[in-house]
Enzyme design. Structure first.
Site, PDB file in Angstrom:
ATOM      1  N   ASP A  45      55.034 -48.069  15.034  1.00 19.16           N
ATOM      2  CA  ASP A  45      56.150 -47.125  15.036  1.00 19.16           C
ATOM      3  C   ASP A  45      56.899 -47.198  16.361  1.00 19.16           C
ATOM      4  OD1 ASP A  45      57.223 -44.349  13.711  1.00 19.16           O
ATOM      5  OD2 ASP A  45      57.143 -44.199  15.902  1.00 19.16           O
ATOM      6  N   TYR A  50      63.390 -45.577  22.276  1.00 23.86           N
ATOM      7  CA  TYR A  50      62.231 -45.884  23.122  1.00 23.86           C
ATOM      8  C   TYR A  50      62.508 -47.049  24.068  1.00 23.86           C
ATOM      9  CZ  TYR A  50      59.640 -43.152  19.600  1.00 23.86           C
ATOM     10  OH  TYR A  50      59.200 -42.175  18.741  1.00 23.86           O
ATOM     11  N   LYS A  75      63.875 -46.248  14.359  1.00 21.60           N
ATOM     12  CA  LYS A  75      64.640 -45.022  14.097  1.00 21.60           C
ATOM     13  C   LYS A  75      66.034 -45.100  14.704  1.00 21.60           C
ATOM     14  CE  LYS A  75      60.275 -42.577  14.871  1.00 21.60           C
ATOM     15  NZ  LYS A  75      59.678 -43.531  15.837  1.00 21.60           N
ATOM     16  N   HIS A 108      66.342 -40.174  13.404  1.00 23.83           N
ATOM     17  CA  HIS A 108      65.388 -39.660  14.383  1.00 23.83           C
ATOM     18  C   HIS A 108      65.394 -38.129  14.465  1.00 23.83           C
ATOM     19  CE1 HIS A 108      63.223 -41.246  18.213  1.00 23.83           C
ATOM     20  NE2 HIS A 108      62.630 -40.176  17.740  1.00 23.83           N
TER      21      HIS A 108
END
Length: 274
Positions: A45, A50, A75, A108
């Site tokens: 994931d 990120y 996401k 998200h």
């Protein structure tokens, strides 16, 4: 033992335990995701926000595991909502990953004040029809947000990824997801480490000769959720998947259920965060 899977409402299946990549640097990701795949994780994931999609993609491409056996999630970030912008953002994610498709693509956060999540969801439906996002879902959506998506499009998310841990158990959203046939996926399943010193959990861990983290993750599996613990420590990667040689008793499950708190939220509130 292989990680069990749960059925999605689109006919596919998702591993019930995954490796979360939040807070991993792009340079760390190839080694740590590679170690997770070696340890038996098949759900990975990540997210555009990120900043490690390139490193995660490299690990997936270099893995000694068939791509067909890896369930990769990424996401869409909040400032990329809206039809054309979301489509470009998805293309950029695939480019960074170096892969032709992802197994699960999530919105998200709902960002209700932007009033774009329905339009964005319609874009994800298009991406799924194109085969580039095999499954589509949401993250941090409330029952009201999900009801709006279903009413406006007729398409129900396959997954709702939400904050969920023993001190914030989300019983109402979990039940709403269950009614819709949506798999609930827990982010921060260990409460960002804040749950690991709870006396009740430590006592259960002692009984089973397991760690507090293993008890919490086992609880997540037994309540029917997907859990995606994050760690940058290789020994914890191995430890967190060692969950299939013990089971919590109904009494132990009740003891953990009693830890739920109305003020247990760690992350942002989906009603206001954007």
């Amino acid at each position: 033992m292989a990680v069990p899977t749960l059925a999605l409402n689109d006919g596919r299946r998702i591993p019930q335990l995954g490796y979360g990549c939040w807070q991993l640097s792009d340079s760390q990701a190839p080694d740590l995701v590679g170690k997770a795949l070696q340890a038996g994780y098949r759900l990975i994931d990540t997210a555009a926000a990120y900043g490690n999609e390139a490193g995660v993609g490299r690990a997936v491409r270099d893995a000694q595991v068939s791509r067909d056996d890896i369930f990769l999630t990424t996401k869409l970030w909040n400032d990329r909502q809206g039809r054309d912008v979301a489509r470009r953002a998805f293309d950029e994610s695939l480019t960074r990953l170096g892969l032709p498709y992802v197994d699960l693509y999530l919105i998200h956060w709902p960002c209700p004040q932007r009033r774009l999540f329905v339009e964005t969801w319609k874009t994800l439906i298009e991406l799924q029809k194109e085969g580039r996002a095999k499954s589509i879902g949401v993250s941090n959506f409330t029952p009201e947000h999900i009801a709006t998506l279903v009413a406006e499009t007729g398409v129900t998310p396959a997954v709702n990824q939400i904050e969920l841990h023993p001190h914030f158990q989300r019983k109402a959203p979990r039940e709403d997801d269950r009614r819709h046939g949506i798999v609930t996926e827990a982010w921060s399943p260990l409460g960002q480490g804040k749950e690991l010193n709870d006396p009740a959990i430590l006592a259960i861990a002692k009984t089973h000769r397991k760690t507090a983290a293993q008890v919490i993750l086992r609880w997540q599996l037994q309540i029917g959720c997907v859990a995606i613990p994050k760690t940058a420590r290789p020994e914890r990667i191995v430890e967190n998947i060692a969950l299939f040689d013990f089971e919590l008793t109904p009494q132990e499950m009740d003891r953990i259920a009693a830890l739920d708190r109305p003020d247990g939220r760690i992350g942002p509130d989906p009603a206001t965060f954007c």
